[in-house]
Design a protein around this motif. Structure first.
Motif, PDB file in Angstrom:
ATOM      1  N   LEU A 161      27.080 -25.899 -20.326  1.00  7.50           N
ATOM      2  CA  LEU A 161      28.045 -26.755 -19.606  1.00  7.50           C
ATOM      3  C   LEU A 161      27.813 -26.636 -18.107  1.00  7.50           C
ATOM      4  N   ILE A 162      27.535 -25.415 -17.656  1.00  8.25           N
ATOM      5  CA  ILE A 162      27.240 -25.223 -16.227  1.00  8.25           C
ATOM      6  C   ILE A 162      25.944 -25.973 -15.887  1.00  8.25           C
ATOM      7  N   ASN A 163      24.972 -25.865 -16.804  1.00  3.12           N
ATOM      8  CA  ASN A 163      23.675 -26.525 -16.591  1.00  3.12           C
ATOM      9  C   ASN A 163      23.847 -28.023 -16.339  1.00  3.12           C
ATOM     10  N   GLU A 164      24.833 -28.614 -17.029  1.00  2.00           N
ATOM     11  CA  GLU A 164      25.050 -30.060 -16.877  1.00  2.00           C
ATOM     12  C   GLU A 164      25.601 -30.424 -15.506  1.00  2.00           C
ATOM     13  N   THR A 165      26.110 -29.419 -14.783  1.00  2.00           N
ATOM     14  CA  THR A 165      26.711 -29.727 -13.472  1.00  2.00           C
ATOM     15  C   THR A 165      25.807 -29.368 -12.301  1.00  2.00           C
ATOM     16  N   VAL A 166      24.634 -28.812 -12.599  1.00  2.00           N
ATOM     17  CA  VAL A 166      23.767 -28.379 -11.493  1.00  2.00           C
ATOM     18  C   VAL A 166      22.454 -29.170 -11.494  1.00  2.00           C
ATOM     19  N   ASP A 167      21.755 -29.126 -10.371  1.00  2.38           N
ATOM     20  CA  ASP A 167      20.533 -29.925 -10.230  1.00  2.38           C
ATOM     21  C   ASP A 167      19.287 -29.215 -10.740  1.00  2.38           C
ATOM     22  N   PHE A 168      19.402 -27.935 -11.061  1.00  9.03           N
ATOM     23  CA  PHE A 168      18.201 -27.224 -11.496  1.00  9.03           C
ATOM     24  C   PHE A 168      18.247 -26.922 -12.982  1.00  9.03           C
ATOM     25  N   ASP A 169      17.108 -26.497 -13.512  1.00  4.19           N
ATOM     26  CA  ASP A 169      16.971 -26.304 -14.966  1.00  4.19           C
ATOM     27  C   ASP A 169      17.322 -24.878 -15.364  1.00  4.19           C
ATOM     28  N   MET A 170      18.403 -24.723 -16.110  1.00  7.14           N
ATOM     29  CA  MET A 170      18.753 -23.409 -16.659  1.00  7.14           C
ATOM     30  C   MET A 170      18.299 -23.292 -18.109  1.00  7.14           C
ATOM     31  N   GLN A 171      18.149 -24.445 -18.740  1.00  5.26           N
ATOM     32  CA  GLN A 171      17.909 -24.490 -20.180  1.00  5.26           C
ATOM     33  C   GLN A 171      16.677 -23.705 -20.615  1.00  5.26           C
ATOM     34  N   THR A 172      15.592 -23.823 -19.811  1.00 11.01           N
ATOM     35  CA  THR A 172      14.355 -23.132 -20.176  1.00 11.01           C
ATOM     36  C   THR A 172      14.638 -21.658 -20.437  1.00 11.01           C
ATOM     37  N   SER A 173      15.511 -21.069 -19.621  1.00  8.11           N
ATOM     38  CA  SER A 173      15.813 -19.642 -19.782  1.00  8.11           C
ATOM     39  C   SER A 173      16.579 -19.372 -21.061  1.00  8.11           C
ATOM     40  N   PHE A 174      17.625 -20.151 -21.324  1.00 10.46           N
ATOM     41  CA  PHE A 174      18.374 -19.768 -22.522  1.00 10.46           C
ATOM     42  C   PHE A 174      17.785 -20.287 -23.823  1.00 10.46           C
ATOM     43  N   GLU A 175      16.774 -21.156 -23.704  1.00  3.78           N
ATOM     44  CA  GLU A 175      16.076 -21.577 -24.926  1.00  3.78           C
ATOM     45  C   GLU A 175      14.871 -20.678 -25.233  1.00  3.78           C
ATOM     46  N   SER A 176      14.646 -19.657 -24.393  1.00  5.12           N
ATOM     47  CA  SER A 176      13.441 -18.824 -24.538  1.00  5.12           C
ATOM     48  C   SER A 176      13.695 -17.596 -25.407  1.00  5.12           C
ATOM     49  N   ALA A 177      12.598 -16.927 -25.790  1.00  2.66           N
ATOM     50  CA  ALA A 177      12.727 -15.668 -26.546  1.00  2.66           C
ATOM     51  C   ALA A 177      13.472 -14.632 -25.714  1.00  2.66           C
ATOM     52  N   GLU A 178      13.213 -14.616 -24.405  1.00  2.00           N
ATOM     53  CA  GLU A 178      13.930 -13.687 -23.523  1.00  2.00           C
ATOM     54  C   GLU A 178      15.436 -13.988 -23.538  1.00  2.00           C
ATOM     55  N   GLY A 179      15.760 -15.262 -23.528  1.00  2.00           N
ATOM     56  CA  GLY A 179      17.180 -15.653 -23.587  1.00  2.00           C
ATOM     57  C   GLY A 179      17.823 -15.164 -24.872  1.00  2.00           C
ATOM     58  N   LEU A 180      17.059 -15.245 -25.951  1.00  2.00           N
ATOM     59  CA  LEU A 180      17.587 -14.773 -27.241  1.00  2.00           C
ATOM     60  C   LEU A 180      17.828 -13.265 -27.211  1.00  2.00           C
ATOM     61  N   LEU A 181      16.851 -12.544 -26.661  1.00  2.00           N
ATOM     62  CA  LEU A 181      17.002 -11.075 -26.597  1.00  2.00           C
ATOM     63  C   LEU A 181      18.202 -10.693 -25.736  1.00  2.00           C
ATOM     64  N   VAL A 182      18.315 -11.328 -24.592  1.00  2.00           N
ATOM     65  CA  VAL A 182      19.435 -11.038 -23.688  1.00  2.00           C
ATOM     66  C   VAL A 182      20.765 -11.253 -24.431  1.00  2.00           C
ATOM     67  N   GLY A 183      20.851 -12.379 -25.113  1.00  2.00           N
ATOM     68  CA  GLY A 183      22.092 -12.698 -25.832  1.00  2.00           C
ATOM     69  C   GLY A 183      22.372 -11.722 -26.947  1.00  2.00           C
ATOM     70  N   ALA A 184      21.341 -11.396 -27.725  1.00  2.50           N
ATOM     71  CA  ALA A 184      21.541 -10.498 -28.879  1.00  2.50           C
ATOM     72  C   ALA A 184      21.923  -9.093 -28.402  1.00  2.50           C
TER      73      ALA A 184
END
Ligand SMILES: Cc1cc2nc3c(=O)[nH]c(=O)nc-3n(C[C@H](O)[C@H](O)[C@H](O)COP(=O)(O)O)c2cc1C
Length: 251
Positions: free
Chosen positions: A88-111
Protein backbone atom coordinates in the motif's frame (compact mmCIF):
# COMPACT_ATOMS: atom_id res chain seq x y z
CA UNK A 1 21.19 -10.88 36.55
CA UNK A 2 18.84 -13.80 37.14
CA UNK A 3 18.22 -17.15 35.48
CA UNK A 4 14.47 -16.57 35.42
CA UNK A 5 14.01 -16.48 31.64
CA UNK A 6 16.60 -19.20 31.12
CA UNK A 7 14.76 -21.49 33.56
CA UNK A 8 11.46 -20.74 31.85
CA UNK A 9 12.92 -21.59 28.43
CA UNK A 10 14.44 -24.84 29.68
CA UNK A 11 11.00 -25.98 30.86
CA UNK A 12 9.43 -25.64 27.40
CA UNK A 13 7.53 -28.55 25.93
CA UNK A 14 4.76 -28.48 23.35
CA UNK A 15 1.30 -28.94 24.86
CA UNK A 16 -1.35 -30.68 22.76
CA UNK A 17 -4.19 -31.07 25.28
CA UNK A 18 -5.85 -27.99 26.71
CA UNK A 19 -8.62 -27.15 29.16
CA UNK A 20 -11.79 -25.81 27.58
CA UNK A 21 -11.10 -22.34 28.96
CA UNK A 22 -10.73 -19.41 26.54
CA UNK A 23 -8.02 -16.82 27.09
CA UNK A 24 -9.36 -13.41 28.13
CA UNK A 25 -9.20 -10.47 25.71
CA UNK A 26 -6.69 -8.86 28.04
CA UNK A 27 -4.38 -11.89 27.92
CA UNK A 28 -4.61 -12.06 24.13
CA UNK A 29 -3.75 -8.37 23.86
CA UNK A 30 -0.77 -8.78 26.19
CA UNK A 31 0.54 -11.74 24.19
CA UNK A 32 0.30 -9.82 20.93
CA UNK A 33 2.05 -6.83 22.52
CA UNK A 34 4.82 -9.15 23.73
CA UNK A 35 5.14 -10.45 20.18
CA UNK A 36 5.33 -6.96 18.74
CA UNK A 37 8.18 -6.09 21.10
CA UNK A 38 10.50 -8.50 19.27
CA UNK A 39 13.29 -7.07 17.16
CA UNK A 40 12.21 -6.59 13.57
CA UNK A 41 14.43 -6.47 10.54
CA UNK A 42 14.96 -2.84 9.38
CA UNK A 43 11.85 -1.88 11.42
CA UNK A 44 9.78 -3.39 8.60
CA UNK A 45 7.36 -5.35 10.85
CA UNK A 46 6.52 -7.78 8.09
CA UNK A 47 3.83 -9.74 9.88
CA UNK A 48 0.23 -9.93 10.91
CA UNK A 49 -1.22 -12.11 13.62
CA UNK A 50 -4.74 -13.43 13.21
CA UNK A 51 -6.61 -14.36 16.38
CA UNK A 52 -9.11 -16.99 15.32
CA UNK A 53 -12.12 -16.94 17.65
CA UNK A 54 -14.95 -18.03 15.32
CA UNK A 55 -15.58 -21.77 15.96
CA UNK A 56 -16.56 -22.25 12.33
CA UNK A 57 -13.24 -20.85 11.06
CA UNK A 58 -11.35 -22.92 13.64
CA UNK A 59 -13.15 -26.03 12.39
CA UNK A 60 -12.16 -25.26 8.79
CA UNK A 61 -8.54 -24.79 9.82
CA UNK A 62 -8.66 -28.08 11.73
CA UNK A 63 -9.72 -29.81 8.51
CA UNK A 64 -6.56 -28.48 6.86
CA UNK A 65 -4.34 -29.42 9.77
CA UNK A 66 -5.87 -32.74 10.82
CA UNK A 67 -4.99 -31.91 14.43
CA UNK A 68 -7.76 -31.67 17.06
CA UNK A 69 -5.96 -29.04 19.12
CA UNK A 70 -6.53 -26.51 16.32
CA UNK A 71 -10.09 -26.38 17.70
CA UNK A 72 -9.63 -27.62 21.26
CA UNK A 73 -7.57 -24.88 22.88
CA UNK A 74 -7.82 -21.64 24.83
CA UNK A 75 -6.92 -19.53 21.81
CA UNK A 76 -5.69 -19.93 18.24
CA UNK A 77 -3.25 -17.58 16.54
CA UNK A 78 -2.23 -17.74 12.90
CA UNK A 79 1.04 -16.03 11.93
CA UNK A 80 1.13 -14.36 8.56
CA UNK A 81 4.16 -13.09 6.67
CA UNK A 82 2.77 -9.78 5.51
CA UNK A 83 3.90 -7.23 2.93
CA UNK A 84 0.34 -6.11 2.10
CA UNK A 85 0.75 -2.84 4.02
CA UNK A 86 4.17 -2.27 2.46
CA UNK A 87 2.57 -2.65 -0.96
CA UNK A 88 0.00 0.00 0.00
CA UNK A 89 2.90 2.33 0.78
CA UNK A 90 4.49 1.31 -2.53
CA UNK A 91 1.38 2.55 -4.35
CA UNK A 92 1.88 6.03 -2.89
CA UNK A 93 5.56 6.50 -3.69
CA UNK A 94 7.49 7.12 -6.91
CA UNK A 95 10.11 4.43 -6.41
CA UNK A 96 9.99 0.65 -6.64
CA UNK A 97 9.67 -1.22 -3.34
CA UNK A 98 8.12 -4.32 -4.85
CA UNK A 99 11.38 -5.82 -6.12
CA UNK A 100 12.53 -6.09 -2.50
CA UNK A 101 9.48 -7.74 -1.05
CA UNK A 102 9.02 -10.05 -4.00
CA UNK A 103 12.60 -11.35 -3.60
CA UNK A 104 14.03 -14.35 -1.73
CA UNK A 105 15.62 -11.86 0.67
CA UNK A 106 12.20 -10.32 1.28
CA UNK A 107 10.84 -13.76 2.07
CA UNK A 108 13.64 -14.49 4.53
CA UNK A 109 13.22 -11.14 6.25
CA UNK A 110 9.49 -11.75 6.61
CA UNK A 111 9.82 -15.33 7.82
CA UNK A 112 12.46 -14.38 10.38
CA UNK A 113 10.30 -11.55 11.71
CA UNK A 114 7.33 -13.89 12.06
CA UNK A 115 9.42 -16.47 13.92
CA UNK A 116 10.69 -13.86 16.39
CA UNK A 117 7.21 -12.47 17.05
CA UNK A 118 5.74 -15.92 17.60
CA UNK A 119 8.47 -17.10 19.94
CA UNK A 120 8.14 -13.92 22.03
CA UNK A 121 4.44 -14.74 22.32
CA UNK A 122 5.16 -18.37 23.16
CA UNK A 123 7.50 -17.41 25.99
CA UNK A 124 5.13 -14.77 27.34
CA UNK A 125 2.31 -17.35 27.31
CA UNK A 126 4.44 -19.99 29.03
CA UNK A 127 5.45 -17.43 31.65
CA UNK A 128 1.72 -16.85 32.34
CA UNK A 129 1.31 -20.60 32.91
CA UNK A 130 -0.16 -21.50 29.52
CA UNK A 131 1.04 -24.23 27.22
CA UNK A 132 1.57 -23.72 23.50
CA UNK A 133 2.02 -25.75 20.36
CA UNK A 134 3.04 -24.42 16.97
CA UNK A 135 0.99 -25.57 13.99
CA UNK A 136 2.96 -25.92 10.78
CA UNK A 137 0.23 -28.37 9.77
CA UNK A 138 -1.73 -25.37 8.47
CA UNK A 139 0.61 -25.49 5.49
CA UNK A 140 -0.92 -28.87 4.52
CA UNK A 141 -3.17 -26.78 2.27
CA UNK A 142 -1.89 -23.26 2.31
CA UNK A 143 -4.16 -22.17 -0.56
CA UNK A 144 -7.19 -23.18 1.49
CA UNK A 145 -5.86 -21.32 4.58
CA UNK A 146 -5.44 -18.18 2.48
CA UNK A 147 -9.10 -18.53 1.41
CA UNK A 148 -10.41 -19.29 4.91
CA UNK A 149 -8.61 -16.28 6.39
CA UNK A 150 -9.35 -14.04 3.41
CA UNK A 151 -5.70 -13.11 2.99
CA UNK A 152 -4.86 -10.43 0.42
CA UNK A 153 -1.86 -10.53 -1.92
CA UNK A 154 1.54 -10.36 -0.24
CA UNK A 155 0.13 -12.03 2.90
CA UNK A 156 1.17 -15.65 3.42
CA UNK A 157 0.21 -17.90 6.37
CA UNK A 158 3.31 -19.54 7.83
CA UNK A 159 1.98 -21.42 10.86
CA UNK A 160 -0.43 -21.29 13.75
CA UNK A 161 -0.10 -21.53 17.50
CA UNK A 162 -2.60 -23.05 19.91
CA UNK A 163 -2.42 -21.64 23.44
CA UNK A 164 -4.24 -22.65 26.58
CA UNK A 165 -4.13 -24.01 30.08
CA UNK A 166 -2.71 -27.54 29.91
CA UNK A 167 -5.40 -30.19 30.48
CA UNK A 168 -5.44 -32.16 33.73
CA UNK A 169 -3.08 -35.06 33.24
CA UNK A 170 -1.16 -33.40 30.40
CA UNK A 171 2.24 -34.86 31.15
CA UNK A 172 4.55 -33.58 28.44
CA UNK A 173 8.16 -33.00 29.38
CA UNK A 174 11.11 -31.21 27.80
CA UNK A 175 12.52 -33.29 24.94
CA UNK A 176 16.29 -33.74 24.85
CA UNK A 177 17.99 -31.47 22.33
CA UNK A 178 21.13 -32.12 20.29
CA UNK A 179 24.33 -31.92 22.37
CA UNK A 180 25.41 -28.32 22.76
CA UNK A 181 28.86 -28.96 21.25
CA UNK A 182 27.18 -30.35 18.18
CA UNK A 183 25.14 -27.23 17.43
CA UNK A 184 27.48 -24.59 18.86
CA UNK A 185 30.58 -24.08 16.74
CA UNK A 186 33.35 -21.77 17.83
CA UNK A 187 34.71 -19.31 15.27
CA UNK A 188 34.18 -21.52 12.22
CA UNK A 189 31.89 -24.39 11.30
CA UNK A 190 33.10 -27.84 12.32
CA UNK A 191 32.19 -30.05 9.36
CA UNK A 192 34.27 -33.02 10.55
CA UNK A 193 31.90 -35.77 9.41
CA UNK A 194 33.33 -38.39 11.78
CA UNK A 195 32.76 -36.15 14.80
CA UNK A 196 29.33 -35.15 13.58
CA UNK A 197 28.33 -38.78 13.00
CA UNK A 198 29.50 -39.75 16.49
CA UNK A 199 27.52 -36.92 18.04
CA UNK A 200 24.42 -37.93 16.07
CA UNK A 201 24.81 -41.56 17.15
CA UNK A 202 25.09 -40.56 20.79
CA UNK A 203 22.07 -38.32 20.50
CA UNK A 204 20.12 -41.11 18.78
CA UNK A 205 20.63 -43.24 21.90
CA UNK A 206 19.53 -40.37 24.16
CA UNK A 207 16.34 -39.81 22.16
CA UNK A 208 15.54 -43.53 21.90
CA UNK A 209 15.96 -43.89 25.69
CA UNK A 210 13.79 -40.84 26.26
CA UNK A 211 10.93 -42.38 24.27
CA UNK A 212 11.40 -45.82 25.85
CA UNK A 213 11.16 -44.35 29.35
CA UNK A 214 8.15 -42.18 28.58
CA UNK A 215 6.14 -44.86 26.74
CA UNK A 216 7.08 -48.00 28.64
CA UNK A 217 9.03 -49.18 25.64
CA UNK A 218 6.22 -48.67 23.09
CA UNK A 219 8.22 -46.02 21.23
CA UNK A 220 11.94 -46.21 20.83
CA UNK A 221 12.79 -44.55 17.56
CA UNK A 222 16.00 -42.58 17.25
CA UNK A 223 16.27 -38.97 16.16
CA UNK A 224 17.84 -40.07 12.85
CA UNK A 225 14.89 -42.36 12.19
CA UNK A 226 12.47 -39.53 12.91
CA UNK A 227 14.15 -36.99 10.65
CA UNK A 228 14.63 -39.59 7.90
CA UNK A 229 10.93 -40.45 8.07
CA UNK A 230 9.90 -36.80 7.97
CA UNK A 231 12.31 -35.54 5.35
CA UNK A 232 11.74 -38.46 2.99
CA UNK A 233 8.01 -37.65 3.07
CA UNK A 234 8.56 -34.83 0.53
CA UNK A 235 5.62 -32.92 1.93
CA UNK A 236 4.20 -29.58 0.83
CA UNK A 237 6.11 -29.27 -2.41
CA UNK A 238 3.55 -26.71 -3.58
CA UNK A 239 5.08 -24.01 -1.39
CA UNK A 240 7.02 -22.15 -4.11
CA UNK A 241 3.91 -22.06 -6.29
CA UNK A 242 1.82 -20.82 -3.37
CA UNK A 243 4.39 -18.17 -2.45
CA UNK A 244 4.45 -16.99 -6.07
CA UNK A 245 0.64 -16.83 -6.13
CA UNK A 246 0.84 -14.49 -3.12
CA UNK A 247 3.35 -12.33 -5.03
CA UNK A 248 6.35 -13.57 -3.03
CA UNK A 249 9.68 -15.28 -3.86
CA UNK A 250 9.61 -14.21 -7.48
CA UNK A 251 13.31 -13.47 -7.82
C1 LIG B 1 7.22 -23.91 13.09
C2 LIG B 1 6.78 -25.13 13.88
C3 LIG B 1 5.70 -25.87 13.43
C4 LIG B 1 5.23 -26.95 14.18
N1 LIG B 1 4.11 -27.61 13.75
C5 LIG B 1 3.56 -28.56 14.54
C6 LIG B 1 2.32 -29.15 14.17
O1 LIG B 1 1.74 -28.86 13.13
N2 LIG B 1 1.78 -30.04 15.02
C7 LIG B 1 2.37 -30.39 16.20
O2 LIG B 1 1.80 -31.21 16.92
N3 LIG B 1 3.56 -29.87 16.56
C8 LIG B 1 4.15 -28.94 15.77
N4 LIG B 1 5.33 -28.34 16.15
C9 LIG B 1 5.95 -28.71 17.43
C10 LIG B 1 7.22 -29.55 17.24
O3 LIG B 1 6.84 -30.84 16.85
C11 LIG B 1 7.97 -29.55 18.56
O4 LIG B 1 8.37 -28.24 18.89
C12 LIG B 1 9.20 -30.45 18.51
O5 LIG B 1 8.85 -31.79 18.35
C13 LIG B 1 10.02 -30.33 19.81
O6 LIG B 1 9.21 -30.66 20.90
P1 LIG B 1 8.96 -29.64 22.09
O7 LIG B 1 8.35 -28.38 21.52
O8 LIG B 1 8.00 -30.36 23.01
O9 LIG B 1 10.27 -29.39 22.73
C14 LIG B 1 5.87 -27.31 15.38
C15 LIG B 1 6.98 -26.57 15.82
C16 LIG B 1 7.42 -25.49 15.08
C17 LIG B 1 8.59 -24.69 15.58
Amino acid sequence: MTDYVYDLMKKHHSVRQFKDKPLSDDTVRKLVEAGQSASTSSYLQTYSIIGVEDPNIKEQLKEVSGQPYVVDNGYLFVFVLDYYRHNLINETVDFDMQTSFESAEGLLVGAIDVALVSENMALAAEDMGYGIVYLGSLRNDVGRVKEILDLPEYAFPLFGMAVGEPAEGENGAPKPRLPLDHVFHKNVYNSNAKEQREAIQKYDETVSNYYKERTNGKRQETWSEQVAGFLSGKTRLDMLEELNKSGLMKK
